[in-house]
Design a protein around this motif. Structure first.
Motif, short mmCIF file in Angstrom:
data_model
loop_
_atom_site.label_atom_id
_atom_site.label_comp_id
_atom_site.label_asym_id
_atom_site.label_seq_id
_atom_site.Cartn_x
_atom_site.Cartn_y
_atom_site.Cartn_z
N GLY A 1 28.81 47.06 42.51
CA GLY A 1 28.81 47.30 43.96
C GLY A 1 29.45 46.36 44.80
N ARG A 2 30.39 45.74 44.28
CA ARG A 2 31.43 44.82 45.23
C ARG A 2 31.95 45.77 45.74
N LEU A 3 32.32 44.93 46.97
CA LEU A 3 33.37 45.85 48.02
C LEU A 3 34.86 45.87 47.39
N PHE A 4 35.25 44.84 46.57
CA PHE A 4 36.60 44.64 46.25
C PHE A 4 36.74 44.04 44.84
N PRO A 5 37.89 44.93 44.08
CA PRO A 5 38.02 44.27 42.88
C PRO A 5 39.06 43.02 43.02
N MET A 6 38.60 41.88 42.71
CA MET A 6 39.39 40.74 42.89
C MET A 6 40.09 39.94 41.88
N LEU A 7 41.24 39.39 41.95
CA LEU A 7 41.85 38.48 40.99
C LEU A 7 41.34 37.14 41.36
N SER A 8 41.75 36.29 40.37
CA SER A 8 41.26 34.95 40.72
C SER A 8 42.04 34.19 41.75
N CYS A 9 41.61 33.11 42.26
CA CYS A 9 42.25 32.83 43.69
C CYS A 9 43.78 32.12 43.30
N SER A 10 44.06 31.65 42.09
CA SER A 10 45.13 30.94 41.70
C SER A 10 46.15 32.24 41.68
N LYS A 11 45.80 33.24 40.75
CA LYS A 11 46.59 34.41 40.73
C LYS A 11 46.81 35.18 41.87
N THR A 12 45.68 35.13 42.89
CA THR A 12 45.98 35.74 44.21
C THR A 12 46.94 34.93 45.27
N ASN A 13 47.02 33.52 45.07
CA ASN A 13 48.05 32.81 45.68
C ASN A 13 49.33 32.57 45.30
N ILE A 14 49.29 33.02 43.89
CA ILE A 14 50.70 33.30 43.24
C ILE A 14 51.44 34.77 43.73
N ASN A 15 50.52 35.57 43.96
CA ASN A 15 50.86 36.93 44.37
C ASN A 15 51.16 36.86 45.82
N LEU A 16 50.46 36.04 46.65
CA LEU A 16 50.90 35.80 48.11
C LEU A 16 52.31 35.41 48.15
N LYS A 17 52.57 34.42 47.45
CA LYS A 17 54.02 33.95 47.58
C LYS A 17 55.03 35.05 47.37
N LYS A 18 54.65 35.76 46.40
CA LYS A 18 55.77 36.86 46.12
C LYS A 18 55.72 38.07 47.36
#
Length: 427
Positions: free
Chosen positions: A312-329
């Motif tokens: 029931g979560r609102l979003f499927p989430m990656l880990s914080c580290s992977k999220t920040n790596i993708n944000l760099k891209k």
């Protein structure tokens, strides 16, 4: 300050089989006096009553005097340590301190560890285990510093001076090359331990007297409106990048932190009587409740991912580290030429989405779940466009209310019996 006297004498009525008798010690401070066993033995013929020492150059005499000198030195050291914490000290207190009985003989590393364990007891209520781990890391840095600087594993509190604190500060900056913010965090945790020691009476003088924290200049960390539009409108080639961008934008338009978004479910959504959808939750970091009315964009993103995430979560989430790596891209693809991390979204919400649009600071504090408005100030920075807009409105309001005339100023001298000064005023 009353004088400390340490004397030694024989207990002749307890002669042992080898002909030696025990040496007793006496500590006298003013009118207080206490005796103790030295656990040292000597042949009576070698003992000089007047000097309280063995006489002669034999090995037994030299060994006896060496041990008695060590005991006397330890007693004087214990007395000095106690005086650093108290105005008056009794002979019994010195004896207990010398023999290791006194609980006041607490040491820095040992006490620091106890403070950390007390902190751990709060984990799960109003503290996070990650914070507890950081306290452990800070303690390890202190241990390493003491070993390198003083060649010991621990230090008595009485050995702590302002120079100790400044040396530790220099060790973190120069030897470990730590950033200023990291140094402040580690020194700040030591400061908390010292405060606890002062409150418990383990220290009389604060070694932090004269020490000042060198805070770095706060640099605004948020995306500008232009950068935000670039991120929103630039096509991305991969699904994971689109997911990361969507979650980042959800945070940028709600101010909700990464760990709190991860825990959001449909149960956190509630529609008010006026038709506005709200998110009601609490900060994982502090437990502080927050209540956020949702703008159109966050509602669209919730609808986009409805039913995709498990439990029931609102979003499927990656880990914080992977999220920040993708944000760099993502930043590179969008032409944003600076380091972008997920936490910039929270700063963007405070600065660009709310404060710069006229939302008061107190309201921003409530929206972000801060206990103290000073925490909000770190996030909330006015953009130049907002300042320019506000000054334009100010100019419209004051209009021609204030005009500078070309009339010359007349000089009037105001005299008193003691003071003469000149004041300019209009004629």
């Amino acid at each position: 300050m009353e004088e400390l006297k340490v004397t030694f004498y024989l207990k002749k009525n307890e002669e042992r089989a080898d002909g030696t008798v025990p040496i007793l010690g006496r500590i006298r401070i003013g009118k207080s006096m206490v005796q103790f066993s030295t656990k040292v033995y000597v042949i009576p013929s070698l003992w000089d009553v007047k000097s309280g020492r063995a006489v002669g150059k034999s090995k037994p005499a030299a060994a006896t005097n060496k041990e008695l000198d060590r005991i006397s030195l330890d007693i004087h050291s214990a007395y000095k340590d106690l005086l650093a914490k108290k105005e008056t000290v009794s002979a019994l207190e010195v004896k207990n301190a010398f023999q290791g009985i006194s609980s006041e003989q607490e040491t820095l590393v040992s006490f620091y560890g106890k403070c950390n364990e007390r902190f751990y007891e709060k984990v799960g209520t109003n503290r996070k285990v990650e914070t507890y781990k950081r306290y452990g890391v800070a303690l390890n840095h202190l241990k390493n510093f003491i070993r390198q600087k003083y060649h010991v594993k621990d230090m008595p509190f009485q050995a702590l001076t302002p120079s100790f604190v400044s040396s530790f500060d220099l060790y973190l900056r120069a030897d470990l090359k730590m950033a200023l913010g990291t140094v402040n965090n580690i020194i700040g945790r030591l400061r908390s331990v010292i405060k606890s020691a002062l409150n418990d009476g383990l220290l009389r003088k604060d070694p932090f007297n004269g020490y000042t924290f060198d805070y770095p200049q706060i640099v605004p960390k948020f995306l500008s409106e232009k950068e935000l539009e670039q991120m929103m409108n630039t096509p991305l080639p991969k699904p994971n990048l689109n997911l990361v961008r969507d979650v980042f934008l959800f945070s940028a338009f709600t101010g909700i932190a990464f760990s709190d978004i991860r825990n959001l479910t449909q149960k956190n959504l509630l529609k008010a009587e006026d038709g506005i959808w709200w998110i009601h939750s609490a900060r994982r970091k502090t437990g502080t409740p927050f209540h956020i009315p949702l703008l159109d964009l966050p509602l669209e993103l919730i609808a986009k991912y409805r039913g995709i995430a498990p439990n029931g979560r609102l979003f499927p989430m990656l880990s914080c580290s992977k999220t920040n790596i993708n944000l760099k891209k993502i930043a590179s693809i969008c032409g944003i030429e600076r380091r972008v991390t997920f936490h910039l979204a929270r700063h963007t919400y405070a600065s660009v989405i709310t404060l710069s649009q006229g939302v008061p600071l107190d309201t921003v504090r409530e929206l972000m779940g801060h206990r103290d408005w000073r925490a909000t100030q770190i996030y909330a920075h006015l953009t130049n466009d907002k300042v320019s807009e506000d000054m334009g409105r100010l100019q419209e309001r004051i209009g021609n209310k204030f005009e500078l005339t070309d009339n010359k100023m007349a000089e009037v001298v105001i005299s008193t019996p003691q003071i003469k000064r000149t004041k300019r005023m209009k004629p």
